[in-house]
Design a protein around this motif. Structure first.
Motif, PDB file in Angstrom:
ATOM      1  N   ARG A 264      28.208  50.727  41.924  1.00 50.73           N
ATOM      2  CA  ARG A 264      27.983  49.965  43.146  1.00 50.73           C
ATOM      3  C   ARG A 264      28.713  48.628  43.169  1.00 50.73           C
ATOM      4  O   ARG A 264      28.200  47.635  43.658  1.00 50.73           O
ATOM      5  N   SER A 265      29.949  48.573  42.616  1.00 50.45           N
ATOM      6  CA  SER A 265      30.668  47.309  42.681  1.00 50.45           C
ATOM      7  C   SER A 265      32.145  47.457  42.360  1.00 50.45           C
ATOM      8  O   SER A 265      32.563  48.429  41.761  1.00 50.45           O
ATOM      9  N   PHE A 266      32.891  46.461  42.794  1.00 50.43           N
ATOM     10  CA  PHE A 266      34.238  46.226  42.294  1.00 50.43           C
ATOM     11  C   PHE A 266      34.335  44.726  42.069  1.00 50.43           C
ATOM     12  O   PHE A 266      33.497  43.962  42.553  1.00 50.43           O
ATOM     13  N   CYS A 267      35.295  44.305  41.281  1.00 47.32           N
ATOM     14  CA  CYS A 267      35.327  42.914  40.828  1.00 47.32           C
ATOM     15  C   CYS A 267      36.726  42.323  40.874  1.00 47.32           C
ATOM     16  O   CYS A 267      37.724  43.023  40.848  1.00 47.32           O
ATOM     17  N   LEU A 268      36.752  41.016  40.877  1.00 43.33           N
ATOM     18  CA  LEU A 268      37.922  40.228  40.499  1.00 43.33           C
ATOM     19  C   LEU A 268      37.576  39.737  39.104  1.00 43.33           C
ATOM     20  O   LEU A 268      36.499  39.164  38.903  1.00 43.33           O
ATOM     21  N   ILE A 269      38.443  39.957  38.135  1.00 39.43           N
ATOM     22  CA  ILE A 269      38.111  39.570  36.767  1.00 39.43           C
ATOM     23  C   ILE A 269      39.345  39.011  36.084  1.00 39.43           C
ATOM     24  O   ILE A 269      40.458  39.479  36.298  1.00 39.43           O
ATOM     25  N   ASP A 270      39.142  37.964  35.301  1.00 44.31           N
ATOM     26  CA  ASP A 270      40.245  37.400  34.543  1.00 44.31           C
ATOM     27  C   ASP A 270      40.820  38.446  33.609  1.00 44.31           C
ATOM     28  O   ASP A 270      40.089  39.179  32.951  1.00 44.31           O
TER      29      ASP A 270
END
Length: 192
Positions: free
Chosen positions: A18-24
């Motif tokens: 249930r998600s997607f991200c911006l991640i370093d």
């Protein structure tokens, strides 16, 4: 209308959990002053749950998570990176709009899905960093439409794609970390 757009990319993305991200992207290295303790996004995973009254965006240093309706499935995502704040907020065609501040820890921020590992989109669209100025403070505004249509469902890559649509705007804010705000949307649904 937006600020001065430096990158706009959209594609279908398989989301999980249930998600997607911006991640370093840890391979890009950090941009910390010499002698300063080095922060790592791993220290902040998973990101905290959104506070009451917010359910689309949550953030911790090095990561922003966008909550989808579908548990697992293909959603359409467009990222718009600007070097100035967006001039307007589009509330006409979107169901929910939230905004918050995000502190990037490294020179490169990538898309991740589910397991917080940077991924490449279905057709290779999501390959560029989404933080144009490297490490620092950014504003993130997320728009969603159709998130309620497949709430909690799970689909394979061979199933029909969902009708969920997301637009994520990102821009540098200098020293200022933007406060969280819900711009449009009814009370958050229970995402059980």
């Amino acid at each position: 209308m937006t600020g001065n757009v430096v990158l706009e990319v959209g594609d279908w993305l398989m989301v999980e959990f249930r998600s997607f991200c911006l991640i370093d992207d840890p391979s890009a290295g950090t941009d910390q002053p010499e002698g300063a303790p080095v922060e790592d996004v791993e220290d902040y995973l998973p990101p905290p749950d959104p506070p009451e009254g917010h359910d689309l965006l949550t953030a911790a240093p090095g990561i922003v998570a966008i909550t989808t309706g579908v548990f697992r499935g293909m959603v359409h995502v467009t990222f718009r990176v600007s070097d100035t704040p967006p001039a307007t907020v589009d509330t006409e065609e979107w169901d929910t709009v939230e905004e918050l501040g995000f502190r990037a820890l490294s020179e490169s921020t990538r898309i991740a899905s589910g397991e917080f590992v940077p991924v490449v989109g279905a057709r290779g669209a999501f390959t560029d960093t989404l933080t144009a100025d490297g490490a620092g403070n950014y504003g993130v505004r997320a728009y969603e439409r159709g998130r309620h249509l497949a709430l909690g469902r799970s689909r394979s890559e061979d199933d029909d794609y969902t009708r969920e649509r997301y637009l994520v705007e990102i821009w540098p804010t200098g020293e200022r970390l933007l406060p969280r705000r819900r711009i449009k949307g009814q009370a958050p649904p229970l995402l059980g």
